[in-house]
Design a protein around this motif. Structure first.
Motif, PDB file in Angstrom:
ATOM      1  N   ARG B  20       0.824  -1.196   0.000  1.00  0.00           N
ATOM      2  CA  ARG B  20       0.000   0.000   0.000  1.00  0.00           C
ATOM      3  C   ARG B  20       0.863   1.251   0.000  1.00  0.00           C
ATOM      4  O   ARG B  20       0.612   2.209  -0.723  1.00  0.00           O
ATOM      5  N   ASP B  23       2.495   1.663  -3.412  1.00  0.00           N
ATOM      6  CA  ASP B  23       1.517   2.147  -4.377  1.00  0.00           C
ATOM      7  C   ASP B  23       1.309   3.653  -4.235  1.00  0.00           C
ATOM      8  O   ASP B  23       1.239   4.387  -5.220  1.00  0.00           O
ATOM      9  N   HIS B  95       0.435  -1.091  -9.943  1.00  0.00           N
ATOM     10  CA  HIS B  95       1.533  -1.041  -8.965  1.00  0.00           C
ATOM     11  C   HIS B  95       2.782  -0.532  -9.665  1.00  0.00           C
ATOM     12  O   HIS B  95       3.648  -1.315 -10.048  1.00  0.00           O
TER      13      HIS B  95
END
Lengths: 218, 218
Positions: B20, B23, B95
């Motif tokens: 996360r 990203d 990503h």
DNA sequence: ACTATTTTCAGTACAGCGTACGAGAAAGGG
DNA sequence: CCCTTTCTCGTACGCTGTACTGAAAATAGT
């Protein structure tokens, strides 16, 4: 006008030292302190010659790019592109850090432009348009980089991955993988020339082909 | 046996948090301290779940690899490989750190093996031998990675390089480059599908072709 | 010749990194 | 209840890139 204290070193000297270090001990060994002590200077003195570390890497890439053998353009794009790819591979094998340093790097100097120029010259007989030629060159360079990376890495099978793979194969969930591993141990038959030939011939022939509509199912 | 203090978190939680973070803020934001504070733990606690940073990256790659859409094998290798390449591109666009994290990474988990398995399944109708199939898959993955990297980078022309290039062109030393830049501004015509089509069709057709001796001059 | 200006040199310092170490906390087994 | 096992995490070390700063060394102008 040459006022002020004269520089004790040159940018070329700094870049060369960094390259020598990278050749001998890998990219990780290239630190400002290390390069500085290597040329007998204080760490901060390097900032006189190089704005920051990222630019140093740019300069290193461009400098070794100048070592690429100038290929002679025969006019046959296949021969010329093969020669160019081979020259690139030779360069990357001489500087193993190069494939790893290439991604995310900007075009910094005339040497990289010179390489581009050679590729465009080789592709001239194809009659393709500019952007397509660029794309093809990037593709070929990318292939050489990833091929050499594999070439340099494959020597270390790493024991741990062997376990993973044998386990996976034994599980039966990967039938094609099991078959592929069992099939051919033809050793060094996967030579650079063979695969480079595929990619270059295949790629350019496809690019030249005037779009036979689209035969995919979509 | 479940003796000892029970873990407050899981390896998946750590890896997911790292993903996360990557990203949202890029690979550089993924540090042990940062990930730790994000899940409300001390920095050193992460070592319970992950042996070191390099392995964390391995795990991140394998985890997002599991998100790849399972393509359905139609039996037509061209269609199937195109679908696989498109799925990979989708993954890398979701990503953006993935292409940069891929090189020098080892096969860590079953998801990566699953990807390999899909590629091998797609190539099954070609009748090529195992190592050649592997090589082709690596080639295609490498292409997708470098294409997406360009795709994500090209948005930033960087002003400084523009100066370099215009100067170079003005110098007259790069005639082909000048011509290429002048030729076509066909915009987004260099679509992923077009080039992926070249590389896949060209590559596999070349590989299948039973070696028409060698027509280079040597 | 002296001063002013400009440039390079390099020490110190800071924030951040991965991670080795070790003391304390929390669980189950005897 | 204690002992063993496991996880937690503060502290600390060596390393990184580099901002800041003042000293050193050269020329340009007077």
């Amino acid at each position: 006008m040459t006022r002020g204290r004269p520089p004790a070193h040159t940018r070329e000297q700094v870049v060369d030292t960094a390259i020598r270090l990278a050749d001998a001990e890998g990219l990780a060994a290239v630190t400002f302190r290390r390069v500085a002590t290597e040329i007998g200077a204080g760490a901060m003195s390097l900032y006189t010659y190089v704005p920051d570390k990222d630019r140093l890497l740019d300069l290193m890439v461009d400098r070794v790019g100048g070592e690429t053998a100038q290929i002679k353009i025969t006019g046959d794009w296949r021969t010329d592109l093969m020669a160019l790819a081979a020259a690139q591979r030779t360069l990357m094998l001489a500087h193993p850090w190069l494939p790893g340093a290439l991604p995310n790097r900007r075009l910094t100097g005339r040497n990289m432009l010179g390489y581009l120029e050679q590729g465009l010259a080789a592709l001239a007989p194809t009659g393709l348009d500019g952007p397509t030629k660029m794309e093809l060159i990037a593709l070929i360079t990318g292939f050489v980089a990833s091929y050499v990376t594999n070439e340099l890495t494959a020597a270390t099978p790493a024991a741990e991955q062997v376990a993973l793979i044998t386990d996976a194969v034994a599980s039966g969930d990967f039938p094609h993988l099991a078959a592929a591993l069992g099939s051919g141990a033809q050793g060094t038959e996967t030579s650079f020339e063979r695969i480079a030939g595929w990619i270059i011939t295949g790629l350019v022939e496809q690019a030249i082909r005037p779009r036979p509509s689209d035969r995919s199912s979509s």
